[in-house]
Design an enzyme around this catalytic site. Structure first.
Site, PDB file in Angstrom:
ATOM      1  N   THR A  96      -0.747  -7.397  -0.818  1.00 14.36           N
ATOM      2  CA  THR A  96      -0.988  -6.374  -0.739  1.00 14.36           C
ATOM      3  C   THR A  96       0.742  -5.871  -0.148  1.00 14.36           C
ATOM      4  O   THR A  96       0.499  -5.817   1.213  1.00 14.36           O
ATOM      5  CB  THR A  96      -2.096  -5.299   0.172  1.00 14.36           C
ATOM      6  OG1 THR A  96      -3.300  -5.566  -1.098  1.00 14.36           O
ATOM      7  CG2 THR A  96      -1.647  -3.980  -0.040  1.00 14.36           C
ATOM      8  N   LYS A 171      -1.506  -0.604  -6.336  1.00 16.72           N
ATOM      9  CA  LYS A 171      -2.897  -1.132  -5.625  1.00 16.72           C
ATOM     10  C   LYS A 171      -2.572  -0.199  -4.596  1.00 16.72           C
ATOM     11  O   LYS A 171      -3.263   1.190  -4.004  1.00 16.72           O
ATOM     12  CB  LYS A 171      -2.538  -2.102  -4.667  1.00 16.72           C
ATOM     13  CG  LYS A 171      -3.028  -2.844  -3.505  1.00 16.72           C
ATOM     14  CD  LYS A 171      -4.694  -2.598  -3.348  1.00 16.72           C
ATOM     15  CE  LYS A 171      -4.839  -2.735  -2.112  1.00 16.72           C
ATOM     16  NZ  LYS A 171      -7.062  -3.316  -2.381  1.00 16.72           N
ATOM     17  N   LYS A 246      -2.312   1.104   6.320  1.00 14.67           N
ATOM     18  CA  LYS A 246      -1.132   0.122   6.153  1.00 14.67           C
ATOM     19  C   LYS A 246      -1.154   0.423   4.544  1.00 14.67           C
ATOM     20  O   LYS A 246       0.595   0.595   4.383  1.00 14.67           O
ATOM     21  CB  LYS A 246      -1.744  -1.241   6.236  1.00 14.67           C
ATOM     22  CG  LYS A 246      -0.682  -2.191   5.187  1.00 14.67           C
ATOM     23  CD  LYS A 246      -1.088  -3.762   4.887  1.00 14.67           C
ATOM     24  CE  LYS A 246      -0.489  -4.544   3.886  1.00 14.67           C
ATOM     25  NZ  LYS A 246      -0.825  -5.799   4.135  1.00 14.67           N
TER      26      LYS A 246
HETATM   27  P1  NAD Z   1      -6.543 -11.694   7.117  1.00 19.12           P
HETATM   28  O1  NAD Z   1      -5.123 -11.604   8.635  1.00 19.12           O
HETATM   29  O2  NAD Z   1      -7.402 -12.144   7.751  1.00 19.12           O
HETATM   30  O3  NAD Z   1      -5.988 -13.070   6.771  1.00 19.12           O
HETATM   31  C1  NAD Z   1      -4.194 -13.525   6.781  1.00 19.12           C
HETATM   32  C2  NAD Z   1      -4.096 -15.072   6.772  1.00 19.12           C
HETATM   33  O4  NAD Z   1      -2.727 -15.316   6.688  1.00 19.12           O
HETATM   34  C3  NAD Z   1      -4.423 -15.347   8.155  1.00 19.12           C
HETATM   35  O5  NAD Z   1      -5.238 -16.470   8.176  1.00 19.12           O
HETATM   36  C4  NAD Z   1      -2.335 -15.848   8.642  1.00 19.12           C
HETATM   37  O6  NAD Z   1      -3.427 -16.747   9.584  1.00 19.12           O
HETATM   38  C5  NAD Z   1      -2.095 -16.108   7.830  1.00 19.12           C
HETATM   39  N1  NAD Z   1      -1.044 -16.121   7.622  1.00 19.12           N
HETATM   40  C6  NAD Z   1      -0.573 -15.442   8.024  1.00 19.12           C
HETATM   41  N2  NAD Z   1       1.174 -15.566   7.861  1.00 19.12           N
HETATM   42  C7  NAD Z   1       1.282 -16.611   7.365  1.00 19.12           C
HETATM   43  C8  NAD Z   1       2.339 -17.629   7.232  1.00 19.12           C
HETATM   44  N3  NAD Z   1       2.943 -17.367   7.196  1.00 19.12           N
HETATM   45  N4  NAD Z   1       1.886 -18.875   6.638  1.00 19.12           N
HETATM   46  C9  NAD Z   1       0.766 -19.654   6.658  1.00 19.12           C
HETATM   47  N5  NAD Z   1      -0.255 -18.025   6.748  1.00 19.12           N
HETATM   48  C10 NAD Z   1       0.134 -17.282   7.247  1.00 19.12           C
HETATM   49  O7  NAD Z   1      -6.346 -10.638   6.216  1.00 19.12           O
HETATM   50  P2  NAD Z   1      -6.660 -10.594   4.976  1.00 19.12           P
HETATM   51  O8  NAD Z   1      -7.838  -9.494   5.200  1.00 19.12           O
HETATM   52  O9  NAD Z   1      -7.150 -11.705   3.997  1.00 19.12           O
HETATM   53  O10 NAD Z   1      -5.872  -9.988   3.310  1.00 19.12           O
HETATM   54  C11 NAD Z   1      -5.340 -10.463   2.852  1.00 19.12           C
HETATM   55  C12 NAD Z   1      -4.602  -8.908   2.339  1.00 19.12           C
HETATM   56  O11 NAD Z   1      -5.129  -8.428   1.217  1.00 19.12           O
HETATM   57  C13 NAD Z   1      -3.139  -8.152   2.887  1.00 19.12           C
HETATM   58  O12 NAD Z   1      -2.315  -7.640   2.249  1.00 19.12           O
HETATM   59  C14 NAD Z   1      -4.731  -6.730   2.965  1.00 19.12           C
HETATM   60  O13 NAD Z   1      -3.645  -5.560   3.056  1.00 19.12           O
HETATM   61  C15 NAD Z   1      -5.410  -7.460   1.148  1.00 19.12           C
HETATM   62  N6  NAD Z   1      -6.618  -6.731   1.541  1.00 19.12           N
HETATM   63  C16 NAD Z   1      -7.578  -7.531   1.896  1.00 19.12           C
HETATM   64  C17 NAD Z   1      -8.690  -6.336   1.833  1.00 19.12           C
HETATM   65  C18 NAD Z   1      -9.319  -6.737   3.223  1.00 19.12           C
HETATM   66  O14 NAD Z   1     -10.814  -5.643   3.252  1.00 19.12           O
HETATM   67  N7  NAD Z   1      -9.116  -7.193   3.579  1.00 19.12           N
HETATM   68  C19 NAD Z   1      -9.012  -5.850   0.943  1.00 19.12           C
HETATM   69  C20 NAD Z   1      -7.826  -5.898  -0.372  1.00 19.12           C
HETATM   70  C21 NAD Z   1      -7.108  -6.373   0.323  1.00 19.12           C
END
Ligand code: NAD
Length: 298
Positions: A96, A171, A246
């Site tokens: 997102t 979204k 966010k």
């Molecule tokens: P998270 O923080 O658990 O996972 C993100 C991952 O990206 C981490 O493992 C981190 O180490 C990795 N990362 C960061 N920078 C990096 C880079 N430069 N290279 C490689 N890896 C890198 O976050 P999440 O909860 O999995 O959310 C991910 C996305 O999905 C976000 O944009 C969030 O807004 C969206 N989202 C989350 C949810 C939810 O319920 N958690 C629901 C819908 C959408």
């Protein structure tokens, strides 16, 4: 079966990547966190040395990263994965992020001969693990058709929203509705308490009346009426308040950039800012009812 590079194996990406593996694809993975790489390699994926390595010599790339700055740094520039991938690679960013960053990255990928979509998701960690996410997809018809079979491995609903950036637009509009609705449902339960109306009675009535919405019927912010809602688990996320903040910030940035008036979206952002400042990291967004209750008691 295809060769796929997957970058970002956090709460969401970890479950999504397992579903790609379960669909029989060959998977190369990269994350900054070694533990999540080890976890998925234990299930049959191969560790890549970098994001670029994950995108080299594959048919498709999927990213699930925190925010626009991470997506831009991974995709763009001489060191970015667009430069590393072979022409024709299908690219899906499921993070997102803000609409402008999404459009910038899709444009760069398209110019380089890739087929790219922005494909953010609705549904939390449980839906990511179950493969039942809803994908909102922005991009050309051609890029949508190319990405759909892979998104289908991870989701139950794959909807083409329009041109590049439209997935992100959908979204943030959806989550602005969700944030506003959670506050409205919370305020109603706090008012009911003060009027001596039992929460279970308000739920029974409003879930069958015109006040009904997802924040009430699937995610009720008071303990009791909906067994699976975080209210029954000390408001442990779930969907973290910080994530809601966010998305509400992204909605306000987008509204300002196009001159749209969204007064309730703005107020919701302000309330979630206050709530996030005072809550623990893993507090669910429905816990805002406790802040609203405390405020009306003073
Ligand atoms: P998270 O923080 O658990 O996972 C993100 C991952 O990206 C981490 O493992 C981190 O180490 C990795 N990362 C960061 N920078 C990096 C880079 N430069 N290279 C490689 N890896 C890198 O976050 P999440 O909860 O999995 O959310 C991910 C996305 O999905 C976000 O944009 C969030 O807004 C969206 N989202 C989350 C949810 C939810 O319920 N958690 C629901 C819908 C959408």
């Amino acid at each position: 079966m295809a060769k796929i590079g997957f970058i970002g194996l956090g709460n969401m990406g970890g479950g999504m990547a397992v579903n790609i593996l379960n669909a029989g694809h060959e998977l190369k993975v990269f994350d900054l966190n070694q533990q999540v790489i080890a976890d998925i390699c234990g299930k049959g994926a191969m560790a890549a040395a970098s994001a670029n390595d994950a995108a080299t010599d594959v048919d498709a790339v999927i990213t699930m990263l925190p925010a626009g700055k991470h997506v831009k740094s991974v995709y763009l520039g001489d060191d970015g994965l667009i430069a590393a991938a072979k022409a024709g690679t299908i690219m899906m960013d499921c993070s997102t992020i803000d609409v402008d960053s999404a459009r910038e990255v899709v444009t760069a990928a398209t110019v380089a001969g890739m087929k790219m979509v922005d494909a953010p998701v609705s549904g939390g960690v449980a839906a990511a693990a179950a493969g039942s996410l809803t994908f909102m997809v922005g991009g050309t018809e051609d890029a949508f058709a190319a990405s759909e079979p892979f998104l289908d491995n991870m989701g139950a609903n794959i909807i083409h929203a329009g041109k590049a950036g439209s997935g992100q637009a959908a979204k943030i509009c959806n989550n602005m509705m969700l944030g506003i609705q959670m506050i409205s449902v919370s305020e109603a339960f706090v008012l009911a308490e003060k009027l001596g109306l039992e929460a279970e009675k308000l739920f029974a009535i409003s879930s069958k009346a015109s006040g009904q919405c997802w924040s009430l019927t699937s995610y009720c912010p008071v303990p009791g009426p909906v067994a699976t809602s975080p209210a029954n688990n000390d408001y442990k996320a779930g969907f973290a308040a910080a994530m809601m903040l966010k998305d509400l910030r992204l909605a306000q940035e987008a509204a300002i950039s196009v001159g749209a008036k969204t007064p309730l979206g703005e107020k919701s952002r302000d309330l979630y800012e206050k709530f996030s400042d005072m809550s623990a990291d893993n507090m669910d967004f429905s816990g805002i009812i406790n802040m609203l209750r405390d405020e009306t008691s003073t």
